[in-house]
Design a protein around this motif. Structure first.
Motif, PDB file in Angstrom:
ATOM      1  N   SER A  38     -13.359  -7.442   1.096  1.00 57.40           N
ATOM      2  CA  SER A  38     -12.489  -6.345   0.670  1.00 57.40           C
ATOM      3  C   SER A  38     -12.912  -5.874  -0.720  1.00 57.40           C
ATOM      4  O   SER A  38     -13.580  -6.613  -1.435  1.00 57.40           O
ATOM      5  CB  SER A  38     -11.050  -6.843   0.498  1.00 57.40           C
ATOM      6  N   PRO A  39     -12.461  -4.691  -1.126  1.00 55.53           N
ATOM      7  CA  PRO A  39     -12.680  -4.299  -2.520  1.00 55.53           C
ATOM      8  C   PRO A  39     -12.005  -5.318  -3.446  1.00 55.53           C
ATOM      9  O   PRO A  39     -10.867  -5.724  -3.200  1.00 55.53           O
ATOM     10  CB  PRO A  39     -11.963  -2.944  -2.625  1.00 55.53           C
ATOM     11  N   LEU A 122     -13.578  -4.786   4.855  1.00 53.17           N
ATOM     12  CA  LEU A 122     -13.655  -5.915   5.795  1.00 53.17           C
ATOM     13  C   LEU A 122     -13.934  -5.467   7.224  1.00 53.17           C
ATOM     14  O   LEU A 122     -14.053  -6.293   8.113  1.00 53.17           O
ATOM     15  CB  LEU A 122     -12.347  -6.718   5.785  1.00 53.17           C
ATOM     16  N   THR A 142      -5.924 -14.265  -3.346  1.00 48.87           N
ATOM     17  CA  THR A 142      -4.801 -13.334  -3.535  1.00 48.87           C
ATOM     18  C   THR A 142      -4.558 -12.496  -2.280  1.00 48.87           C
ATOM     19  O   THR A 142      -3.568 -11.771  -2.218  1.00 48.87           O
ATOM     20  CB  THR A 142      -5.082 -12.366  -4.697  1.00 48.87           C
ATOM     21  N   GLU A 143      -5.442 -12.580  -1.291  1.00 47.91           N
ATOM     22  CA  GLU A 143      -5.367 -11.653  -0.151  1.00 47.91           C
ATOM     23  C   GLU A 143      -4.541 -12.142   1.030  1.00 47.91           C
ATOM     24  O   GLU A 143      -4.316 -11.384   1.970  1.00 47.91           O
ATOM     25  CB  GLU A 143      -6.793 -11.318   0.333  1.00 47.91           C
ATOM     26  N   GLY A 144      -4.143 -13.414   1.016  1.00 45.01           N
ATOM     27  CA  GLY A 144      -3.326 -13.909   2.139  1.00 45.01           C
ATOM     28  C   GLY A 144      -4.164 -14.655   3.157  1.00 45.01           C
ATOM     29  O   GLY A 144      -5.277 -14.250   3.480  1.00 45.01           O
ATOM     30  N   LYS A 147      -5.911 -13.287   6.819  1.00 46.61           N
ATOM     31  CA  LYS A 147      -6.971 -12.272   6.937  1.00 46.61           C
ATOM     32  C   LYS A 147      -8.018 -12.591   8.012  1.00 46.61           C
ATOM     33  O   LYS A 147      -8.460 -11.672   8.712  1.00 46.61           O
ATOM     34  CB  LYS A 147      -7.623 -12.002   5.570  1.00 46.61           C
ATOM     35  N   TYR A 151      -8.843  -9.645  10.699  1.00 42.20           N
ATOM     36  CA  TYR A 151     -10.176  -9.029  10.655  1.00 42.20           C
ATOM     37  C   TYR A 151     -11.183 -10.003  11.269  1.00 42.20           C
ATOM     38  O   TYR A 151     -12.114 -10.453  10.604  1.00 42.20           O
ATOM     39  CB  TYR A 151     -10.557  -8.692   9.207  1.00 42.20           C
TER      40      TYR A 151
ATOM     41  N   SER B  38      -6.430  -1.870   0.089  1.00 42.71           N
ATOM     42  CA  SER B  38      -7.344  -2.905   0.580  1.00 42.71           C
ATOM     43  C   SER B  38      -6.546  -3.941   1.369  1.00 42.71           C
ATOM     44  O   SER B  38      -5.332  -4.040   1.194  1.00 42.71           O
ATOM     45  CB  SER B  38      -7.961  -3.663  -0.590  1.00 42.71           C
ATOM     46  N   PRO B  39      -7.229  -4.769   2.161  1.00 45.08           N
ATOM     47  CA  PRO B  39      -6.534  -5.904   2.773  1.00 45.08           C
ATOM     48  C   PRO B  39      -5.960  -6.800   1.673  1.00 45.08           C
ATOM     49  O   PRO B  39      -6.633  -7.084   0.677  1.00 45.08           O
ATOM     50  CB  PRO B  39      -7.656  -6.656   3.509  1.00 45.08           C
ATOM     51  N   GLY B  40      -4.702  -7.208   1.844  1.00 46.29           N
ATOM     52  CA  GLY B  40      -4.152  -8.203   0.928  1.00 46.29           C
ATOM     53  C   GLY B  40      -3.698  -7.690  -0.425  1.00 46.29           C
ATOM     54  O   GLY B  40      -3.467  -8.464  -1.346  1.00 46.29           O
ATOM     55  N   GLY B 120      -5.617  -2.272   6.444  1.00 49.08           N
ATOM     56  CA  GLY B 120      -6.109  -2.606   5.103  1.00 49.08           C
ATOM     57  C   GLY B 120      -7.528  -2.129   4.891  1.00 49.08           C
ATOM     58  O   GLY B 120      -8.475  -2.726   5.404  1.00 49.08           O
TER      59      GLY B 120
END
Lengths: 225, 225
Positions: A38-39, A122, A142-144, A147, A151, B38-40, B120
């Motif tokens: 992800s970014p 992603l 931080t993204e969970g 994911k 994805y 973004s994702p998350g 996301g």
């Protein structure tokens, strides 16, 4: 409206160029690694730490992709390895032709290791083969932890999951075991390293993985030649 | 190989359906907001906090998009508002037809506010109009302050930037003023709210923005009718 036939044509053209790149990488003994996340998951920071850790005489180069800006190339250039920015101008992924074009004035015989930092996304980069030896997916804590389930394609296709920003674990609701478990639901046996590009924690694990990959690739190249 | 003509056809078909949705939303007084990140970055957490804060009698619904899993719908259903998951199965964005299809068995006259939580992704969703009254971009402070420059389209097209996870500011190298400045370079005068969906900090600012938007939309609907 059916987009499938054109998508298929674009992808098969991409696969043709990617196969050609892969053959050239093998011929010249270049290990190409395609980093996807992800970014803001920390691909560039991980590369900064990696370039910093590698011996100056190592024959390493980076192609770094973004929709806009040369920021990442500027961040990476200070380590004195060759770095080129690919700005896609709107496209959500790199493709094999972009790689081919940006490699045109580099001599592959002068390289052993090529990092490709994909556009922060992603989804789309997962469909485009760039001729790499392996994809690496970076996920920040931080993204969970769900994911990999949301994805799945990129987690399935990547050889390694780098769980980044582990310094933030005390401050975020992230279950690192559940994240690993989810990744391995999608990709049984997936290799995982846990790092913090900020503090340096766990980076030795990543470097160990990288060196093992380089060694394995060298054997492969010697067998092929 | 030229993908442009087909892209254009897909987008113009999407725009036709989106225009139809927009007209129906206006006719029935529904404010539709399209959340993108973004994702998350915390879209679902922000929605959880928002649904929690809204009066139970409010006529609110959510469509939440993901490549795979019903996780987000399950998280959002406990607030007793209507919620539907849209799983795109691989597509990196929602499109207007998906919205139209998933609204088919809801009566728009029973709704005042519809949140659409996009897939996301900071790139693809930016090109697809869903008939929304406004796009909202969510950026978490863990992602780096240069993201508005790297992904300008979505920052340009969004009415509001929600800077999320401000509880993590002490632990990350993120310059919140630089992030705001970068957003306003791409989108002069862009409105920004700073929140933590985890601690609740700043959420009143977000709710204030939302209520003002609802009020303005109500006036617009009354003028139009």
């Amino acid at each position: 409206m059916d987009r499938v036939p054109l998508e298929r044509k674009v992808l098969s053209e991409n696969d043709r160029i990617a196969a050609d790149l892969r053959a050239r990488f093998l011929e010249h003994g270049v290990l190409c690694l395609n980093l996807i996340s992800s970014p803001g998951s920390g691909k560039t920071s991980l590369l900064e730490r990696t370039l910093e850790a590698l011996p100056r005489q190592d024959r390493v180069a980076v192609l770094t992709g973004d929709i806009q800006t040369e920021n990442d190339a500027n961040r990476l250039k200070r380590f004195h390895f060759p770095v080129k920015q690919i700005t896609t101008g709107g496209t959500c992924h790199l493709d094999a032709r972009m790689i081919e074009r940006h490699l045109a004035d580099w001599r592959l015989q002068d390289l052993d290791l090529l990092f490709v930092e994909n556009v922060g996304n992603l989804v789309c980069p997962s469909s485009y083969d760039l001729g790499e030896a392996a994809k690496i997916v970076v996920l920040s804590v931080t993204e969970g932890e769900d994911k990999p389930l949301k994805y799945p394609s990129i987690f399935f296709k990547s050889d390694l999951l780098v769980l980044n920003k582990i310094d933030l674990l005390p401050y975020v609701p992230f279950d690192i075991n559940a994240a690993a478990e989810n990744a391995r639901k999608v990709h049984p046996g997936m290799e995982i390293v846990k790092v913090s590009s900020l503090t340096g924690a766990g980076l030795h694990e990543w470097i160990t993985w990288l060196e093992a990959k380089r060694k394995a690739h060298k054997s492969l190249v010697e067998t092929a030649s």
